[in-house]
Structure formats: structure tokens, C-alpha cells
Write a protein that holds these residues in place. Structure first.
Motif: not given
Ligand code: SF4
Ligand SMILES: Cc1cc2nc3c(=O)[nH]c(=O)nc-3n(C[C@H](O)[C@H](O)[C@H](O)COP(=O)(O)O)c2cc1C
Lengths: 605, 236
Positions: A501-505, A508, A547-548, A550-551
Motif C-alpha cells: 500500500s502506498c499509504g496515501y488513503c 487502505c 482511492r485506487c 490497490l485498495g
Molecule cells: S488505495 Fe491506492 S492510494 Fe490508497 S493507500 Fe492504497 S495504494 Fe495508496
């Protein structure tokens, strides 16, 4: 400070035009030369390309293959996914740790060897596998692991571990790898013969609008997972205002269990580059970028060679295929550095722009504002191969294969409990059962289709077709035999998403950790019936709010095992009679306090 | 392009400017959509997801979704409020939020959202992460325990203060705010008058020596829930 550091960094930054947009290339080059990108290096890079130090740190710290602290001159990255685990990677890990003399995550005191885990390396068909610096080492056993370390201690040269080459181009002098292609079934689209330039010539004899019309008529859909119609994507990009337009080929192939792009990159790069060039012509762009995952760095010199060859033949560069077309197009390779999320198209663009691989907000979509805010097409490796073949053989020829909604063929990467793991080019619409017979896995208890973000299904779904409208997959098909525990697989997939996870949102970043923890609790035998509802609700929340992509898909392993293998969960959870939280371990909870006060608890001994 | 876009929010017909985000359009119409990462004067960020609404039945973050003609937006369904409570509970469980002795209590947006959405205790287990406090600066401290990664300081420093004091490092659960100096906050050009300080919705980025100055009962959210100032516009 290392006296050469400043000169080297000046040199490297200059090579990339002192452009902070090329930060990925800069930090990868600095790390290659100096082992890491340390504090001094970050300060110097920031000064040289006129950015802030914290921006450099932000990029470096995002990618698993980059480090701000020194690592060993040799980094052994053992693949840590469920397929490798099923093939004995735990024993290999133990052997490695014993032989190297440090646990995973650490470096030997002489600074020579570092041991790390890596998520799927794209070698599940020859698991367990590891990367030694850039060199893939496959089919590991405990003996082979020990041998490997002993060899490295002798010569410190990962290349010398390759004593025997794999098939096809794996033996090419610019690859020289032990990797096998394992192409088990060749179809007519991707794995057929091609003459470089033929499809391109045909495309160039049409107008760009006609090329797009042809791709639309073929009803080609993206092979990267989402299945968006390719012709439409190209049309949007062509129609968006902008001075430059870009074609980006997505060779990040990070979805666990997927390795078909590895085989295309090894065996049919011409077809892929031809597809990129055709896309460039169609959208009115002059630049292509191949985003190559760091795990496939061993293919880079060969791919550069193919590009150089195409330039020589006039298939790339100024006035492609002769001056009368006035079409200039060239391709560069952008290396990734260990981040699954960078396969997400907007994160891929962020990474190409030199920042952390955070996905971007949509709208605007890449077709409107992509790389450097210019209209951009992002397509999967296989999609671009299909596009080239469609130009060569025509839309009608392509569309008669597969199903109405999923025309053409699909490459499947099959791994796990089957007799013949490898890559299969099959027509879309093929029932799962037929594939299982083909790969030698008639007794499969479950399959995970679509990778970690896909679905876990059992025998009752084996008559369903593999297609966008049926069981969808970007290529991954993992087979689990009768003795496997699907929850263990789900747990490993959740572990993967927590790491990636990128950790942005919020949903996720936090939700996946919570899902993984609760699954762990159940696997530890501390689960209660209420945990099933907890997982269902939480999994749904992460899916809906993230948000994307991945999550939006990361909870699938939990949600689909809950749906299709509920009995496994029910067998593990039990009603808690004493009303205490079964997962709460009072002694463990007291440990930090005990350490601080320096004595044992009087009550809980 | 027409001058205004007509859409429906919570059953009411609303006029909005083309390109405007749903959250802002709703706000101008006196409809409050809860948010943490959204901040006036900054570009939309879309990270906290608290502002999720349904657009024609589909959940979307309203801070990053532009209005379109004929859109039907719902902002207050029970399902959405459930989701919001879960987001808030995740944030509380993720960090270390000691409201009872936090200097920001009563003025904290996270806490105020918790009250607004009727959150009692998180249903999720507390993660109790080990996080750092940077007290190196003479006038400012940065307590990562209370940080919710909304990027308001990052963006304010860059876009409004014209500095670049903060940026994120690492990814996933290890993601955190870092500062533009290896010598911590004291080594940066951060100043106590920077707008970035005021942008922090929680007690992560704070002025030193002014804690608890406002007595309980007179704090920002002691009497009215967060968002009432926006809702007051509608009832006028
Ligand atoms: S859903 Fe996408 S934008 Fe949000 S934390 Fe996961 S990887 Fe990042
Ligand atoms: C987390 C994540 C990872 C992805 N990884 C890849 C990948 O490795 N390769 C790929 O082609 N597409 C990947 N995708 C899909 C891309 O976002 C994008 O849809 C695709 O590259 C578009 O190409 P296509 O239309 O040709 O399929 C990923 C998506 C997500 C959400």
C-alpha cells in the motif's frame, strides 16, 4: 564523506540533464555506485538538481530496492509469496540465514551480504526463487541455497551463479540467465512468428484515425487487469489537447503469480515495441516509455539492444519507416525499483516523473493529463503485442477468437500445485476446468485467479469461462491442491497488500493492516464467530472507500474466501466461553512494563 | 460551456460552477460534507476519504470529484455515516490519540468529527505504534503520535508559505511526515508564524508554550459540532 561521492553525483545528475524529473534514474545510479543513497548523497542530489532534500528522501524511501542506509555489496532477495512458500521457501530461508549468519533484514558484519524478502519476483513457475543483486536464481533448494552462499563468499560475483542457461533468449549473451520461459502453449496472437516492421508498415499506410478504427473494430481490451477498450483509450488520448503525447508500456508485472510479461519481454520484445510505435502513431505522440520493474533489470541490456536494432532498421527514430510519413518516434526504458503500486497507471506516471509512486487523483485521467501533464496512453505489455498483431492480421481475424466481450487470446501464468507450470496462450472463454486439465491440476481444491487482488474460487466455479465477463484475470492463475489451507494463502496476500500500500488513503493504509491482523488471530486458533462479520464489514469498507485499484481490490482474498470457503473459517473459530478477549495475552502485554521496571509481575508469572 | 452546472445534492437542486468539486459546491449551498484532508486554499488531496458521498449511487470522494450536469449526490445516508465512523475509528486506532491531555482537545478536527458522527470507542484494536516526537525547534514541536497524514502541513508549507519544510517518506503503515533537514525541525527554515502550523487539524504540529490557553467551554467545538458554521449558511 566519501571523496568521490560529490564528483559521481555531479556526473550522474548531468547525465540525466540535472532534471529532477529523472530522480528515479539518478537515485538508482547513485545507489548502484555507492551501495545506498545516504544523507550526504541526498543533500548533494538535492543541491545539484535544485530540489529539496526531503523530496529526494521521499522518493528513495518509497521503493523497496532503494535504501538510505548501506546494505551489503550483495543483496539476496528471496521471493516471499504463497507459491514459493508451497515449494519450500521457508526451509530455503532458514538455510540462507544459517549459512550467511544473519537473520533476514540484516547485513553481515563485514558488509558483504544482506538478506531480504521480496514480494513476487515473477518466477512462480520456477519457485522458490531469489534475486542476487540483479541476477535471478531459480528452483532453490536448501542445498542450492548453501552452495550459492559459499560461491558468493568465494567470488562475490552473482553472475557466476549462472552455470546453465535457460531456454530461448535466456541464453542470449545480453541476458545469460538461468530463467526458463516455460511456454507451454503457443497461440496465434502473441507467441506466433513476426517480422519486425510488418505490422508497423501496415499501420503507417493508414491514417491514425483508421488505425484507431481498426483497433476499435477488433474490440481489443486491456490485458493489464481492468479490461478497458484499447481503441477508445487511444482515441481519447489523440483527442485531448497537448503539445506532446506519450505511450507508456506497463511492464511492472507485480501482481503475485503473474509472469507472462517476463516471457514476452524475453521472447517477443519486437512485437511489444512495434505495438508501442503503432500506438504512438495513432495518438500522435513521439515518445514511448517502457516502465520495467526493478525485478526484471536482468532483461534491460537485451531490451536496449532490441531498441538499438530497431533504430538501425529505421523502425524507430526520425521518420520511422521512411521520410514520407513524417513520424518520429523513440522509446526509452524507465526502471522501477520494487513497488507493486507503480503498476497502477497513475502511480506509474508519478514514478516516471521521479517522485514517490503515489497514485494520482482522477479526474483528470492519463488520456487527458498523464506524464508531465500531457495526454498519455498506458497499456500493458500484452495489450500492445495484441495491437501490433491486429494491425498485421486485421481486426476481423482477431475478433473471431475468444468471446464477443473478450475477443482474442490471453496469456495465463499458471503456478502452484500443477504438473506443468508456465505460460499458456489460450482463447478467451476457456473454462477453468479445461485449463486445469491442460496444466495437470485436475485435483485442484481451489484456484486464485487474477493474482492477490483476484478471487479464490473452488470446484463449483470450474465450469465458468476465463474472460472479462466470467472469471477475469490479468494473467495469474495459482493452483492450490487438496492439502492446502486457503486462509494461509489469503493471509499472505493481505501481508503483501500491507507491504505494498502506498499509504496515501486511510482505508487502505489502515484497513489492510486490520484485516491481516484479524485473519492472523483466526489462523492462531483465537478466532470467534463475530470475527467473520468483522472481516466482511471491514473488507467491504476498504473496497468501497479506497482511492485506487490497490485498495479497491486488496480485500478480495478475504471477501472471496469468506464467500467460497466459509466452512474453513467456521472450522477455526469457536465461541469464547469465559468472555475474555481470547487474543489478549496478558503476559505479552506486560513485557514492556516489565522491562522498564526491571522485575516480574507478582500476579502474572 | 454554460456558466453554471445544475445538480442535485440531498434532494435539493444546486447551481455550481463548472469544474468545481462536489464538496465545495455543496459547501456554498450550505451543505456540509465532513472532511479532514481538504483545506481552504489548497489543491484537493483525496486522502482521508471522509468526504465520500454517493454520485448516482456510486461512492466517490467529493473533494476530488468535479460536478457534472444532472448528477444526483447523496451526502447523508446511514450507510455513508457508517463508513465515516469507520474511517474515524481507523484513524484513532492507527495513531496514539490521547485526547484527555492533548493541547488540541476541543479544537481538534479529528476529535470533533468523532463527536459529530457519534463515535464512542473504535471497534478496531489500537495499534499503539512507536512514534517519534521532534521537539528540536525552539518554538514548534512535531508529534508524530497524533499525525493523521492529511498532508495539510506538507501542502501549506509548499503552496502557501512558499517553503518546503515537510514531505512524506516511506510507504504504507510506515509512511510519516519528514522535514527538510537531517537535523530535524530545528535545521529547517520553519518558523512559528508559518501558516503550516495553523493548517494541522490535530495536535501533531503545534506551537510550544501555549497549550491549554483556552478554558474548557470556550474551545472551538465545545458547543457546536464541526461544520455547523457551513450549515448555518443554509438555514439563514
Ligand atoms: S488505495 Fe491506492 S492510494 Fe490508497 S493507500 Fe492504497 S495504494 Fe495508496
Ligand atoms: C495496484 C495495481 C497494480 C497494477 N499493476 C499492473 C501491472 O503490473 N501491469 C499492468 O499492465 N497493469 C497493472 N495495473 C493496471 C493498470 O492500472 C492499467 O489499468 C493498465 O496498465 C492499463 O493497460 P491495459 O488497458 O493495456 O490493460 C495495476 C493496477 C493496480 C490498481
Amino acid at each position: 564523506m566519501n571523496p568521490n561521492l560529490e564528483t559521481d553525483i555531479r556526473q550522474i545528475c548531468k547525465e540525466f540533464g540535472n532534471d529532477r524529473g529523472r530522480m528515479m534514474d539518478i537515485v538508482i545510479a547513485v545507489q548502484k555506485k555507492h551501495g545506498c543513497v545516504n544523507d550526504d548523497a541526498m543533500d548533494l542530489i538535492a543541491k545539484t538538481v535544485a530540489t529539496h532534500r526531503v523530496e529526494v528522501e521521499s522518493t528513495v524511501s518509497f521503493y523497496a530496492f532503494l535504501s538510505t542506509r548501506p546494505r551489503g555489496t550483495i543483496v539476496i532477495r528471496l521471493c516471499h509469496d504463497i507459491i514459493d512458500k508451497m515449494h519450500g521457501s521457508d526451509a530455503v530461508a532458514a538455510a540462507l540465514a544459517r549459512e550467511v549468519g544473519v537473520p533476514f533484514g540484516q547485513t553481515t558484519s563485514d558488509g558483504k551480504i544482506t538478506l531480504e524478502y521480496a514480494p513476487c519476483l515473477g518466477l512462480c513457475d520456477q519457485a522458490p526463487a531469489a534475486l542476487v543483486n540483479d541476477v535471478p536464481v531459480t528452483n532453490l533448494s536448501t542445498d542450492k541455497a548453501r552452495w550459492m552462499v559459499q560461491e558468493l563468499r568465494k567470488h562475490h560475483d552473482p553472475n557466476q551463479l549462472v552455470t546453465e542457461f535457460g531456454d530461448g533468449n535466456n541464453a542470449h549473451e545480453l541476458i545469460r540467465s538461468m530463467v526458463y520461459n516455460n511456454i507451454r502453449k503457443r497461440g496465434e496472437v502473441v507467441f506466433a512468428e513476426m517480422k519486425p516492421g510488418e505490422a508497423l508498415q501496415k499501420a503507417l499506410s493508414m491514417s491514425p484515425a483508421e488505425v484507431i478504427r481498426e483497433i476499435k473494430a477488433s474490440r481489443l481490451r486491456g490485458r493489464g487487469g481492468a479490461g478497458f477498450p484499447t481503441g477508445m483509450k487511444w482515441e481519447f488520448t489523440r483527442g485531448a489537447p497537448g503539445d506532446n503525447r506519450y505511450v507508456m508500456c506497463n511492464a511492472d508485472e507485480g501482481e503475485p503469480g503473474t509472469f507472462k510479461d517476463r516471457v514476452i519481454l524475453t521472447e517477443c520484445p519486437d512485437l511489444m515495441f512495434e505495438g508501442m510505435t503503432i500506438a504512438g502513431y495513432a495518438i500522435g505522440g513521439n515518445t514511448g516509455i517502457l516502465y520495467l520493474r526493478g525485478e526484471y533489470a536482468y532483461l534491460r541490456s537485451y531490451l536496449e539492444h532490441v531498441l538499438a536494432d530497431r533504430r538501425k532498421k529505421g523502425l524507430l527514430g526520425k521518420s520511422v519507416c521512411g521520410a514520407k510519413h513524417c513520424f518520429d518516434f523513440d522509446i526509452r526504458i524507465q526502471m522501477g525499483a520494487g513497488a507493486y503500486v507503480c503498476g497502477e497507471e497513475t502511480a506509474l506516471i508519478s514514478s516516471c516523473e521521479g517522485t514517490r509512486g503515489d497514485p494520482k487523483n482522477r479526474p483528470p485521467y492519463p488520456a487527458q493529463k498523464g506524464y508531465l501533464d500531457c495526454p498519455s496512453v498506458v497499456n500493458n505489455v500484452e495489450t500492445l503485442c495484441c495491437a501490433a498483431r491486429i494491425m498485421e492480421k486485421g481486426a476481423a481475424w482477431f475478433a473471431q477468437m475468444g468471446t464477443t466481450d473478450s475477443p482474442g487470446t490471453k496469456l495465463l501464468s499458471v503456478s502452484g500445485d500443477c504438473k506443468r507450470p508456465g505460460v499458456y496462450e489460450v482463447p478467451f472463454g476457456i473454462p477453468v476446468r479445461e485449463v486445469l486439465a491442460m496444466v495437470g491440476a485436475e485435483d485442484a481444491m481451489a484456484i486464485q485467479i487474477g493474482g492477490a487482488s483476484g478471487q479464490m474460487v473452488g470446484p463449483k466455479d470450474y465450469d465458468r469461462p476465463i474472460s472479462y465477463e466470467g472469471l477475469a484475470t490479468g494473467g495469474s492463475l495459482m493452483v492450490f491442491g487438496p492439502k492446502r489451507n486457503v486462509l494461509e494463502a489469503a493471509h499472505m496476500f493481505m501481508d503483501f497488500f500491507v507491504e505494498e500500500s502506498c499509504g496515501y488513503c486511510t482505508p487502505c493504509r489502515v484497513g489492510n493492516v486490520l484485516l491481516k491482523d484479524r485473519l492472523e488471530k483466526i489462523l492462531n486458533g483465537q478466532g470467534e464467530p463475530g470475527d467473520l462479520d468483522y472481516l466482511q464489514e471491514l473488507g467491504q469498507t476498504v473496497k468501497v472507500l479506497s482511492r485506487c485499484g490497490l485498495g479497491q481490490t486488496s480485500s478480495n482474498p478475504v471477501l472471496t474466501t469468506l464467500k467460497n470457503f466459509r466452512n474453513v473459517y467456521e472450522g477455526l473459530v469457536k465461541v469464547n466461553q469465559d468472555k475474555f478477549q481470547s487474543s489478549f495475552d496478558i503476559k505479552a502485554a506486560l513485557t514492556p512494563a516489565r522491562k522498564i521496571i526491571g522485575r516480574e509481575s507478582v500476579i502474572y508469572t | 460551456m454554460s456558466e453554471t452546472v445544475t445538480l442535485t445534492i440531498d434532494g435539493a437542486e444546486i447551481q455550481a460552477k463548472p469544474g468545481q468539486m462536489i464538496l465545495v459546491a455543496a459547501e456554498e449551498a450550505g451543505i456540509y460534507i465532513p472532511r479532514l484532508c481538504h483545506y481552504k486554499g489548497l489543491k484537493p488531496h483525496g486522502s482521508c476519504r471522509l468526504c465520500t458521498v454517493t454520485v448516482n449511487g456510486k461512492p466517490m470522494a467529493s473533494c476530488t470529484q468535479p460536478v457534472a450536469p444532472g448528477m444526483v449526490v447523496e451526502t447523508k445516508t446511514e450507510a455513508l455515516n457508517q463508513f465515516r465512523r469507520q474511517i474515524l475509528e481507523m484513524l484513532f486506532a492507527e495513531g496514539n490519540h490521547y485526547c484527555m491531555f492533548c493541547e488540541k482537545s476541543g479544537n481538534c478536527e479529528l476529535q470533533a468529527q468523532g463527536y459529530r458522527y457519534g463515535m464512542t470507542a473504535p471497534r478496531y484494536p489500537f495499534q499503539y505504534p512507536m512514534r517519534d516526537i521532534d521537539a528540536s525547534h525552539p518554538d514548534i514541536f512535531l508529534d508524530h503520535n497524533r499525525c493523521i497524514l492529511c498532508a495539510r502541513c506538507v501542502r501549506t508549507s509548499k503552496d502557501l508559505d512558499g517553503k518546503n519544510v515537510f514531505q512524506f517518506v516511506n510507504r504504507g503503515k510506515h509512511k510519516r511526515v519528514a522535514v527538510d533537514s537531517r537535523a530535524r525541525l530545528a535545521g529547517t527554515n520553519a518558523n512559528v508564524t508559518d501558516q503550516a502550523l495553523g493548517a494541522c487539524p490535530v495536535g501533531a504540529l503545534m506551537k510550544k508554550r501555549v497549550g491549554y490557553a483556552v478554558p474548557v467551554g470556550q474551545r472551538l467545538y465545545d458547543h457546536k459540532p464541526i461544520g455547523s458554521e457551513i450549515e448555518a449558511k443554509a438555514s439563514r
